[in-house]
Design an enzyme around this catalytic site. Structure first.
Site, PDB file in Angstrom:
ATOM      1  N   VAL A  16       0.931  -1.344  -0.218  1.00  0.00           N
ATOM      2  CA  VAL A  16      -0.115  -0.209   0.096  1.00  0.00           C
ATOM      3  C   VAL A  16       0.925   1.114  -0.109  1.00  0.00           C
ATOM      4  O   VAL A  16       0.384   2.055  -0.762  1.00  0.00           O
ATOM      5  CB  VAL A  16      -1.311  -0.242   1.286  1.00  0.00           C
ATOM      6  CG1 VAL A  16      -1.560   1.160   1.462  1.00  0.00           C
ATOM      7  CG2 VAL A  16      -1.889  -1.173   0.950  1.00  0.00           C
ATOM      8  N   ASP A  34      10.080   3.201   6.612  1.00  0.00           N
ATOM      9  CA  ASP A  34       9.435   2.113   7.043  1.00  0.00           C
ATOM     10  C   ASP A  34      11.388   1.037   7.645  1.00  0.00           C
ATOM     11  O   ASP A  34      12.082   2.216   8.195  1.00  0.00           O
ATOM     12  CB  ASP A  34      10.026   1.372   5.390  1.00  0.00           C
ATOM     13  CG  ASP A  34       9.553   0.053   5.792  1.00  0.00           C
ATOM     14  OD1 ASP A  34       8.602  -0.213   5.345  1.00  0.00           O
ATOM     15  OD2 ASP A  34      10.102  -0.917   6.453  1.00  0.00           O
ATOM     16  N   ARG A  39      14.357  -3.434   3.132  1.00  0.00           N
ATOM     17  CA  ARG A  39      12.981  -3.306   2.336  1.00  0.00           C
ATOM     18  C   ARG A  39      13.783  -1.880   1.760  1.00  0.00           C
ATOM     19  O   ARG A  39      14.018  -1.186   0.642  1.00  0.00           O
ATOM     20  CB  ARG A  39      12.219  -3.114   3.004  1.00  0.00           C
ATOM     21  CG  ARG A  39      10.499  -2.561   2.755  1.00  0.00           C
ATOM     22  CD  ARG A  39      10.407  -3.130   1.266  1.00  0.00           C
ATOM     23  NE  ARG A  39       9.577  -2.580   0.911  1.00  0.00           N
ATOM     24  CZ  ARG A  39       9.001  -2.798  -0.843  1.00  0.00           C
ATOM     25  NH1 ARG A  39      10.112  -3.514  -1.128  1.00  0.00           N
ATOM     26  NH2 ARG A  39       7.697  -2.341  -1.109  1.00  0.00           N
ATOM     27  N   THR A  87      -2.586  -4.625   9.330  1.00  0.00           N
ATOM     28  CA  THR A  87      -3.587  -4.819   9.683  1.00  0.00           C
ATOM     29  C   THR A  87      -3.947  -5.949  10.228  1.00  0.00           C
ATOM     30  O   THR A  87      -5.278  -5.985   9.603  1.00  0.00           O
ATOM     31  CB  THR A  87      -4.588  -3.746  10.496  1.00  0.00           C
ATOM     32  OG1 THR A  87      -4.986  -3.363   9.019  1.00  0.00           O
ATOM     33  CG2 THR A  87      -4.073  -2.395  11.084  1.00  0.00           C
ATOM     34  N   THR A 122      -6.732  -0.606   7.399  1.00  0.00           N
ATOM     35  CA  THR A 122      -7.850  -1.154   7.664  1.00  0.00           C
ATOM     36  C   THR A 122      -7.885  -1.170   9.502  1.00  0.00           C
ATOM     37  O   THR A 122      -7.290  -1.963   9.495  1.00  0.00           O
ATOM     38  CB  THR A 122      -8.200  -2.564   7.251  1.00  0.00           C
ATOM     39  OG1 THR A 122      -7.939  -1.921   5.611  1.00  0.00           O
ATOM     40  CG2 THR A 122      -9.850  -2.992   6.956  1.00  0.00           C
ATOM     41  N   CYS A 262      -6.442  -8.898   3.196  1.00  0.00           N
ATOM     42  CA  CYS A 262      -8.306  -7.309   3.264  1.00  0.00           C
ATOM     43  C   CYS A 262      -9.207  -8.866   3.444  1.00  0.00           C
ATOM     44  O   CYS A 262      -9.462  -8.739   4.754  1.00  0.00           O
ATOM     45  CB  CYS A 262      -7.851  -7.455   1.737  1.00  0.00           C
ATOM     46  SG  CYS A 262      -6.512  -6.059   2.156  1.00  0.00           S
TER      47      CYS A 262
END
Length: 423
Positions: A16, A34, A39, A87, A122, A262
């Protein structure tokens, strides 16, 4: 804050955060943050292992000033912070807000007077203002809606989808005051070509996101149940759906595994919120139970088919095609293919997993399984197509199967070209 003076930090550079940071960098000075130094180094070298941002676009953004960092000092002078951390749920399917709490602490360490923090992760309604903002207040020493402000704009990234990219998906926005809501909306509207929808409150925006995936989960659960029913009746589910789909308002959902970060997770956030308010959600949790059962169901169907063909299951060699949670992307978060693998191992079958998209090291670390990136030349007693990668659509299964074999197509992409069975 004039939006043209906006300097943005995106916290969390995964599926995202990175695409969002990249698109923001086309209009604003943008920093990606991050905590994973590996990464950060990878991105600054111009490559995104998630494949969500093409290397050419990432490298162009870096040349134009976009940077990624794990150092707090490099984001202190920003004034618009966007949180895009995952999340997940824990082993008991309870929401795990730990990444969100830690990201809020990070924001609290750098946020200044007049700044805005926008959450995209989310959550269930109320998390932003009841859980996250108090952490920012405590760490920063600043007062909410006096010294700093907040917004919520739910992410709508679809991993692996090169058509519906971040700027082409309409964005829901919200803010903690009417004035801030307008500012948040303007910032997003300046880079989202599909436009924005300004929700009246942060809680409305949170609720809108969490029901999107709960709705899909329930619809998929319905067709999964149909698949189980029609299998007992000896009816081809794919044929039934094709026939029913000729009606203009029939929803084109297909049976299959439901994983990812998700659809396979968000309904639990909504369910817990409902239970906190004294309501036990029946349909939402029933859908979750149905979808979570499908991996075991597929494995048991394959075992039954093998036995009907006289194939010894004990010590048999079974090939599983695909390990990601969806087709044509490397994301293995919450993949339900692991349920197929584990169930087959309970029958003492020898399982080989082939997936050209997966990083074998990550699969070994996260699930303790070996995933091959090249198709083995062995002969298999059964083949299960679990993920509809493009590479699998042209496979010559006759070269890797024994004479008497079972081919089971979970995704229904080979049903017309193989002598096999479909979910």
């Amino acid at each position: 804050m004039n939006i043209f003076e906006t300097k943005i930090t995106v916290i969390g550079l995964g599926y995202v955060g990175l695409p969002l940071a990249r698109i923001f960098s086309t209009k604003y000075e943008t920093v990606g943050f991050d905590i994973n130094q590996k990464r950060v180094d990878e991105l600054m070298s111009g490559h995104d292992a998630t494949l969500e941002v093409e290397d050419a676009l990432l490298q162009e953004a870096i040349l134009n000033g976009f940077i990624c960092t794990s150092e707090l000092d490099k984001i202190r002078d920003c004034n618009f912070y966007v949180v895009t951390v995952p999340t997940p749920v824990d082993k008991n399917n309870n929401p795990d807000l730990t990444p969100l709490y830690k990201a809020s602490e990070t924001v609290g360490k750098v946020i200044g007077k007049g700044d805005i923090v926008v959450y995209e992760s989310t959550v269930y309604p109320g998390v932003t203002e009841d859980e996250c903002i108090p952490i920012v207040e405590r760490v920063s020493g600043l007062k909410y809606n006096v010294d700093f402000f907040a917004g919520y704009s739910p992410e709508r990234i679809n991993p692996g989808d090169k058509l519906h990219t971040v700027e082409k998906i309409k964005k829901v926005t919200s803010g903690s005051t009417p004035e801030v809501a307008q500012k948040v909306n303007e910032v997003y509207a300046s880079v989202i070509t599909a436009g924005t929808h300004l929700a009246p409150t942060i809680k409305v925006a949170e609720a809108a996101k969490v029901i999107e995936n709960a709705q899909r989960d329930i619809n998929i659960a319905f067709v999964n149940e149909l698949a189980k029913i029609f299998n007992k009746m000896g009816i081809d589910t794919q044929d039934v759906l094709a026939a029913a789909g000729t009606k203009w308002n029939f929803l084109p959902f297909k049976p299959g595994l439901v994983g990812g970060h998700c659809i396979g997770v968000d309904p639990y956030y909504l369910a817990q919120a409902a239970q906190r308010h004294g309501y036990h959600p029946e349909i939402i949790l029933a859908g979750r139970r149905m979808n979570d059962s499908m991996g075991e169901y597929v494995a048991e169907q394959v075992v039954k088919l093998m036995l009907k063909k006289g194939i010894q299951v004990l010590g048999s060699h079974i090939l599983v095609l695909g390990f990601t949670f969806k087709e044509n992307c490397p994301d293995i978060r919450n993949t339900r293919v692991i349920d197929i693998v584990n169930t087959l191992k309970e029958y003492s079958a020898e399982v080989t997993i082939y997936d050209p998209w997966v990083n074998p090291e990550i699969a070994q670390h996260e699930y303790g399984v070996e995933v091959l990136n090249t198709l083995p030349k062995d002969k298999f007693d059964a083949v299960i197509l679990a993920v509809a990668h493009n590479e699998f659509k042209t496979l010559d299964l006759s070269q890797i199967t024994n004479g008497e074999k079972v081919v089971y197509d979970v995704k229904g992409i080979l049903c017309d070209s193989i002598d096999g069975y479909c979910l």
